[in-house]
Motif scaffolding. Structure first.
Motif: not given
Length: 117
Positions: A88-95
């Motif tokens: 989730s942290a990776i996905i949020v960072a890539q938003m």
């Protein structure tokens, strides 16, 4: 086209997934596809109507594809919460890479009609 590597360790998978997102941002508008499905360790297909048995240890298989590169990892049931937090942290960072989709004239008319009703 290269085939998928053997299942990576969860940390390695997340590192390579981050690299996929970073490279897709730098090298142009290529999509990163991530899929997940239940996995019981079998390598051969099973009939569609067959379900997992109660004794089977079910884990989650994550696959990612960017261009012709593919990676995969198996997340055990005990490690799901930790993995999901990191994922989730990776996905949020890539938003920040997301772009707002431009609506066509037909879509604008449909949303306008829906709000008037």
């Amino acid at each position: 086209m290269s085939s998928v590597e053997q299942h990576l360790a969860n940390d390695q998978f997340l590192q390579k997934l981050s690299a996929f997102y970073r490279d897709s941002k730098i090298r142009g508008p290529r999509s990163v596809y991530v899929t997940m499905k239940p996995y019981d360790g079998r390598t051969k297909a099973t009939p569609k109507d067959q379900q997992f048995k109660d004794g089977d240890e079910v884990s989650c298989l994550f696959r990612a594809k960017w261009g012709n590169k593919k990676i995969a990892t198996e997340v055990k049931a005990k490690e799901v919460n930790k993995f999901h937090t990191q994922y989730s942290a990776i996905i949020v960072a890539q938003m920040v890479n997301l772009e707002k989709r431009k609506k066509t004239e037909d879509e604008k008319k449909k949303t306008g009609a829906a709000t008037k009703a």
